[in-house]
Motif scaffolding. Structure first.
Motif, PDB file in Angstrom:
ATOM      1  N   VAL A 113       0.861  -1.179   0.000  1.00 45.49           N
ATOM      2  CA  VAL A 113       0.000   0.000   0.000  1.00 45.49           C
ATOM      3  C   VAL A 113       0.896   1.226   0.000  1.00 45.49           C
ATOM      4  CG1 VAL A 113      -1.753   1.304   1.257  1.00 45.49           C
ATOM      5  CG2 VAL A 113      -1.850  -1.194   1.210  1.00 45.49           C
ATOM      6  N   GLY A 114       0.858   1.972  -1.097  1.00 38.07           N
ATOM      7  CA  GLY A 114       1.628   3.213  -1.188  1.00 38.07           C
ATOM      8  C   GLY A 114       0.837   4.327  -0.528  1.00 38.07           C
ATOM      9  N   ALA A 115       0.937   4.417   0.788  1.00 40.13           N
ATOM     10  CA  ALA A 115       0.084   5.332   1.560  1.00 40.13           C
ATOM     11  C   ALA A 115       0.380   6.786   1.216  1.00 40.13           C
ATOM     12  CB  ALA A 115       0.279   5.092   3.049  1.00 40.13           C
ATOM     13  N   ALA A 116      -0.683   7.529   0.949  1.00 40.36           N
ATOM     14  CA  ALA A 116      -0.560   8.970   0.716  1.00 40.36           C
ATOM     15  C   ALA A 116      -1.204   9.774   1.830  1.00 40.36           C
ATOM     16  CB  ALA A 116      -1.207   9.337  -0.624  1.00 40.36           C
ATOM     17  N   THR A 117      -1.997   9.100   2.665  1.00 40.47           N
ATOM     18  CA  THR A 117      -2.687   9.764   3.771  1.00 40.47           C
ATOM     19  C   THR A 117      -2.723   8.827   4.976  1.00 40.47           C
ATOM     20  OG1 THR A 117      -4.867   8.892   3.195  1.00 40.47           O
ATOM     21  CG2 THR A 117      -4.206  10.966   2.127  1.00 40.47           C
ATOM     22  N   ALA A 118      -3.054   9.404   6.130  1.00 41.66           N
ATOM     23  CA  ALA A 118      -3.224   8.571   7.326  1.00 41.66           C
ATOM     24  C   ALA A 118      -4.377   7.596   7.147  1.00 41.66           C
ATOM     25  CB  ALA A 118      -3.470   9.462   8.542  1.00 41.66           C
ATOM     26  N   ALA A 119      -5.419   7.989   6.414  1.00 37.62           N
ATOM     27  CA  ALA A 119      -6.540   7.086   6.160  1.00 37.62           C
ATOM     28  C   ALA A 119      -6.098   5.875   5.340  1.00 37.62           C
ATOM     29  CB  ALA A 119      -7.665   7.836   5.443  1.00 37.62           C
ATOM     30  N   ASP A 120      -5.152   6.068   4.431  1.00 35.59           N
ATOM     31  CA  ASP A 120      -4.605   4.931   3.675  1.00 35.59           C
ATOM     32  C   ASP A 120      -3.923   3.938   4.610  1.00 35.59           C
ATOM     33  OD1 ASP A 120      -5.470   6.209   1.402  1.00 35.59           O
ATOM     34  OD2 ASP A 120      -3.478   6.633   0.601  1.00 35.59           O
ATOM     35  N   VAL A 121      -3.180   4.468   5.571  1.00 39.16           N
ATOM     36  CA  VAL A 121      -2.497   3.606   6.541  1.00 39.16           C
ATOM     37  C   VAL A 121      -3.523   2.840   7.363  1.00 39.16           C
ATOM     38  CG1 VAL A 121      -0.950   3.541   8.518  1.00 39.16           C
ATOM     39  CG2 VAL A 121      -0.483   5.118   6.633  1.00 39.16           C
ATOM     40  N   GLN A 122      -4.580   3.513   7.794  1.00 42.12           N
ATOM     41  CA  GLN A 122      -5.625   2.836   8.555  1.00 42.12           C
ATOM     42  C   GLN A 122      -6.243   1.692   7.759  1.00 42.12           C
ATOM     43  OE1 GLN A 122      -7.662   6.771   9.729  1.00 42.12           O
ATOM     44  NE2 GLN A 122      -8.231   5.359  11.383  1.00 42.12           N
ATOM     45  N   ALA A 123      -6.541   1.942   6.490  1.00 42.78           N
ATOM     46  CA  ALA A 123      -7.137   0.900   5.659  1.00 42.78           C
ATOM     47  C   ALA A 123      -6.199  -0.288   5.508  1.00 42.78           C
ATOM     48  CB  ALA A 123      -7.490   1.483   4.285  1.00 42.78           C
ATOM     49  N   ALA A 124      -4.914  -0.016   5.338  1.00 43.59           N
ATOM     50  CA  ALA A 124      -3.933  -1.088   5.180  1.00 43.59           C
ATOM     51  C   ALA A 124      -3.827  -1.930   6.444  1.00 43.59           C
ATOM     52  CB  ALA A 124      -2.572  -0.497   4.817  1.00 43.59           C
ATOM     53  N   VAL A 125      -3.785  -1.280   7.601  1.00 44.47           N
ATOM     54  CA  VAL A 125      -3.660  -2.007   8.865  1.00 44.47           C
ATOM     55  C   VAL A 125      -4.915  -2.829   9.136  1.00 44.47           C
ATOM     56  CG1 VAL A 125      -3.452  -1.732  11.362  1.00 44.47           C
ATOM     57  CG2 VAL A 125      -1.989  -0.387   9.839  1.00 44.47           C
ATOM     58  N   ARG A 126      -6.077  -2.269   8.873  1.00 46.04           N
ATOM     59  CA  ARG A 126      -7.319  -3.020   9.092  1.00 46.04           C
ATOM     60  C   ARG A 126      -7.411  -4.214   8.146  1.00 46.04           C
ATOM     61  NH1 ARG A 126     -10.909   2.520   9.667  1.00 46.04           N
ATOM     62  NH2 ARG A 126     -10.505   2.855  11.892  1.00 46.04           N
ATOM     63  N   PHE A 127      -6.998  -4.023   6.911  1.00 49.03           N
ATOM     64  CA  PHE A 127      -6.969  -5.114   5.932  1.00 49.03           C
ATOM     65  C   PHE A 127      -6.067  -6.237   6.430  1.00 49.03           C
ATOM     66  CE2 PHE A 127      -4.732  -7.082   2.359  1.00 49.03           C
ATOM     67  CZ  PHE A 127      -5.775  -7.504   1.548  1.00 49.03           C
ATOM     68  N   ALA A 128      -4.876  -5.891   6.913  1.00 48.61           N
ATOM     69  CA  ALA A 128      -3.928  -6.896   7.402  1.00 48.61           C
ATOM     70  C   ALA A 128      -4.453  -7.590   8.649  1.00 48.61           C
ATOM     71  CB  ALA A 128      -2.582  -6.239   7.686  1.00 48.61           C
ATOM     72  N   ALA A 129      -4.991  -6.822   9.588  1.00 46.08           N
ATOM     73  CA  ALA A 129      -5.462  -7.404  10.847  1.00 46.08           C
ATOM     74  C   ALA A 129      -6.612  -8.380  10.600  1.00 46.08           C
ATOM     75  CB  ALA A 129      -5.894  -6.298  11.800  1.00 46.08           C
ATOM     76  N   ALA A 130      -7.492  -8.054   9.663  1.00 44.65           N
ATOM     77  CA  ALA A 130      -8.630  -8.928   9.382  1.00 44.65           C
ATOM     78  C   ALA A 130      -8.189 -10.258   8.810  1.00 44.65           C
ATOM     79  CB  ALA A 130      -9.589  -8.231   8.417  1.00 44.65           C
ATOM     80  N   ARG A 131      -6.984 -10.296   8.225  1.00 42.25           N
ATOM     81  CA  ARG A 131      -6.485 -11.522   7.602  1.00 42.25           C
ATOM     82  C   ARG A 131      -5.282 -12.101   8.339  1.00 42.25           C
ATOM     83  NH1 ARG A 131      -8.933  -8.144   4.627  1.00 42.25           N
ATOM     84  NH2 ARG A 131     -10.297  -8.836   2.916  1.00 42.25           N
ATOM     85  N   SER A 132      -5.002 -11.556   9.523  1.00 40.75           N
ATOM     86  CA  SER A 132      -3.880 -12.009  10.364  1.00 40.75           C
ATOM     87  C   SER A 132      -2.556 -11.969   9.605  1.00 40.75           C
ATOM     88  CB  SER A 132      -4.142 -13.427  10.894  1.00 40.75           C
ATOM     89  OG  SER A 132      -5.308 -13.455  11.692  1.00 40.75           O
ATOM     90  N   LEU A 133      -2.383 -10.943   8.782  1.00 40.10           N
ATOM     91  CA  LEU A 133      -1.129 -10.740   8.063  1.00 40.10           C
ATOM     92  C   LEU A 133      -0.276  -9.727   8.817  1.00 40.10           C
ATOM     93  CD1 LEU A 133      -2.442 -10.414   4.385  1.00 40.10           C
ATOM     94  CD2 LEU A 133      -1.333 -12.388   5.431  1.00 40.10           C
ATOM     95  N   PRO A 134       1.027  -9.944   8.924  1.00 39.45           N
ATOM     96  CA  PRO A 134       1.873  -8.945   9.584  1.00 39.45           C
ATOM     97  C   PRO A 134       1.959  -7.668   8.754  1.00 39.45           C
ATOM     98  CG  PRO A 134       3.218 -10.650   8.566  1.00 39.45           C
ATOM     99  CD  PRO A 134       1.788 -11.095   8.437  1.00 39.45           C
ATOM    100  N   VAL A 135       2.232  -6.573   9.427  1.00 42.30           N
ATOM    101  CA  VAL A 135       2.361  -5.276   8.773  1.00 42.30           C
ATOM    102  C   VAL A 135       3.802  -4.793   8.919  1.00 42.30           C
ATOM    103  CG1 VAL A 135       1.636  -2.857   8.776  1.00 42.30           C
ATOM    104  CG2 VAL A 135      -0.032  -4.655   9.230  1.00 42.30           C
ATOM    105  N   ALA A 136       4.394  -4.402   7.791  1.00 42.14           N
ATOM    106  CA  ALA A 136       5.708  -3.772   7.793  1.00 42.14           C
ATOM    107  C   ALA A 136       5.561  -2.366   7.228  1.00 42.14           C
ATOM    108  CB  ALA A 136       6.700  -4.578   6.962  1.00 42.14           C
ATOM    109  N   VAL A 137       6.450  -1.492   7.636  1.00 37.70           N
ATOM    110  CA  VAL A 137       6.400  -0.111   7.153  1.00 37.70           C
ATOM    111  C   VAL A 137       7.781   0.286   6.666  1.00 37.70           C
ATOM    112  CG1 VAL A 137       6.788   0.815   9.480  1.00 37.70           C
ATOM    113  CG2 VAL A 137       5.759   2.268   7.731  1.00 37.70           C
TER     114      VAL A 137
END
Length: 620
Positions: free
Chosen positions: A45-69
């Protein structure tokens, strides 16, 4: 038609792009500055806003995928393979409040951008040595400034507020008044607690520096390092410095006078006049013939000239240790391992002078404030090709133990330093325990783990949980008293497992093998019937798959019990005797009796049977 997970993510209304393996731009988006680690995430996810980051984290959490930044990827840590990688370089806004002397930066801002934005106001940040390093990652790891570190301390010490998306997808603001535990942990805890989307920090008056470097031929390393040891013992906090032993290959960007030769480079940054600076460094200039002297007044926004860090991406290995001193014997050991006569296969051996304000306490997680030097070893190349260099680093750091604190600077730790025992060296022990507790609060599933990971503290055992564990153990003990009483023909032990009115029903099991056996009750009849029937046999019970449910002073139990029966005295000789092997299912009710539990009802059914049922018929 069902939508795909990626379509769900795109439907969240992201401003920035989303990349999948095979997409145009995927490889470019995943590429870090330090090419020693290659990232192959499931989604970028090429985040351009804080809302993009929120969407990415929620997407990962719902699928139990780790998040890297990743902002710039200068530090090689853990590959983000199969993860959701959030890149932040599109979030590049910088604002400066000159009156408050505070800068606000978004997650993808680099140090040169902040320096350039603050310079018109005569202000400067506690930036790193490279203008290309990301502000957020550098600061969250402590933030060692080669320009003003000894004067003002760690960059993390001067952060005033942080906006961060935590594992629940919430955008939180953390400062000294709200989310205070999170604020404490983020400053020093790196990316363990969320994805930082913006940060605010103090700036300092600084328009110019008296700064630059001194270069010496490597054959004079002994004279120069001993002079530097004496120099750092007395310099004021206004002077920050480092020394590097360089063995640079003839690559683009490497000056001719340094290419393919051993050299020593002393870096100086002084917050004072040229006259004061020249007087302080005079012993260094006199230590040996100088190949190049670049010391002088420079605009602060030219700070990159001090270290002259490489600008092109490359693979490199980093190892580090913190030293409590640079005594003459320390210098001699460094010379023996990495000096002119040594077989040293790495390109950089560097010492950064700490102390001053870097040793002052602060209310954050940045550790190792007792160290006076940070030792940094760097080798250029892919990890698979650096076996000799890594072995050298192991031996070198081992030889430094007499002068080492045992700690390590987080921003200089890389792929070889990611085990739990490695990570805890970046912190004071009490701070590490607190970090784990805060991690459990904000990231209990360890979503943010592709880093120098701080694992969540194990959930503490409450009084209720402890009592439940004790009850389960006592209930299982009642079951074992029952079977052991049968195995050993011990009437008292069997009796201790049963209530006075206990009911034992073996009919479901015995009926399946053609035997008639009555329902037994109360306890005296159970004991009186089973001890004569089973006690004389060579019998052994094995209990498995025990499951218990406790409700106050009552409980239920289900388990399997394998019972092997031989004729009396024939158990050790199974080839010469009949036997009966039963796999039974126990279903029981129990009640609490003081500190013990007793069986009030036991029903025994058979899962399968093998052998001769007549073995179980009591002798007349």
């Amino acid at each position: 038609m069902h939508s795909s997970p990626i379509q769900d993510l795109l439907a969240a209304g992201l401003t920035g792009p989303v990349f999948r393996p095979g997409d145009d731009g995927y490889a470019r988006e995943c590429a870090p500055y330090n090419l020693a680690v290659a990232h192959r995430p499931a989604v970028v996810v090429g985040a351009a806003t804080a809302a993009d980051v929120q969407a990415a984290v929620r997407f990962a959490a719902a699928r139990s995928l780790p998040v890297a930044v990743m902002s710039t990827g200068h530090q090689a840590i853990v590959p983000a393979d199969g993860a959701v990688l959030v890149t932040t370089h599109r979030m590049s806004e910088v604002t400066v409040d000159a009156h408050a002397r505070v800068a606000r930066v978004e997650a993808g801002v680099r140090w040169q951008q902040v320096v350039d934005a603050a310079a018109p106001y005569g202000l400067a940040p506690l930036n790193g040595s490279s203008p290309l390093v990301g502000v957020v990652g550098h600061t969250l790891g402590g933030g060692l400034s080669p320009t003003m570190g000894r004067m003002h301390g760690w960059a993390a010490d001067h952060v005033t507020a942080i906006d961060v998306v935590t594992a629940d997808g919430e955008l939180r603001r953390a400062d000294a008044t709200v989310e205070t535990d999170l604020f404490w942990a983020l400053r020093g805890g790196k990316s363990n607690f969320g994805v930082v989307t913006a940060m605010e920090f103090r700036l300092f008056p600084a328009q110019t520096l008296w700064a630059g470097g001194l270069f010496f031929a490597g054959e004079h390393a002994a004279e120069v390092l001993h002079a530097y040891s004496r120099f750092t013992a007395t310099v004021p906090d206004a002077l920050t410095s480092s020394v590097a032993l360089l063995r640079l290959p003839p690559l683009p960007g490497v000056p001719d006078f340094l290419a393919d030769r051993f050299a020593v480079h002393i870096r100086i940054s002084h917050l004072g006049t040229a006259e004061e600076g020249a007087e302080l460094v005079a012993p260094l200039r006199a230590a040996a013939p100088v190949l190049l002297d670049t010391l002088g007044d420079m605009p602060y926004d030219s700070f990159a000239q001090i270290h002259a860090d490489p600008v092109d991406p490359a693979p490199f290995l980093e190892r580090t240790a913190m030293l409590r001193s640079l005594a003459p014997d320390t210098v001699e050991e460094i010379l023996a391992v990495a000096g002119p006569a040594a077989d040293c296969p790495v390109q950089f051996v560097e010492l950064r002078h700490l102390g001053g304000a870097l040793g002052h306490p602060a209310d954050n997680a940045v550790g190792n404030r007792d160290a006076l030097f940070a030792l940094w070893v760097v080798a250029v190349g892919m990890p698979a090709d650096l076996g000799r260099q890594n072995a050298f680093a192991d031996a070198f750091l081992g030889s430094m133990r007499p002068w080492a604190t045992g700690g390590r600077y987080l921003n200089f730790m890389a792929t070889h330093d990611t085990a739990d025992d490695d990570v805890r060296t970046a912190y004071a022990e009490k701070d590490y325990r607190r970090l784990r507790s805060i991690k459990r609060q904000y990231d209990p599933t360890n979503l943010f783990r592709l880093n120098h990971n701080i694992r969540p503290e194990e959930e503490p055992v409450t009084d209720d949980k402890l009592q439940n564990l004790l009850d389960q153990a006592a209930i299982t003990d009642a079951l074992h008293r029952y079977t052991a009483g049968l195995d050993h023909g011990d009437a008292d032990l069997l009796s201790s497992s049963l209530t006075e009115g206990a009911v034992v029903d073996l009919t479901p099991a015995t009926a399946k093998i053609g035997l008639e056996f009555p329902v037994l009750t109360p306890r005296d009849m159970v004991v009186g019937a089973l001890i004569p029937a089973v006690g004389p046999l060579d019998t052994s019970h094995t209990i498995s798959n025990v499951r218990t449910t406790v409700n106050g002073d009552a409980a239920t139990l289900k388990c399997y019990a394998m019972a092997q029966h031989f004729l009396p005295g024939e158990g050790p000789k199974p080839d010469r005797t009949r036997q009966a092997l039963m796999m039974n299912r126990y279903d029981a009710d129990l009640v609490r009796d003081g500190e013990q539990w007793r069986i009030s009802r036991l029903t025994i059914d058979s899962a399968w049977f093998s052998g001769d049922p007549s073995v179980l018929v009591p002798a007349e």
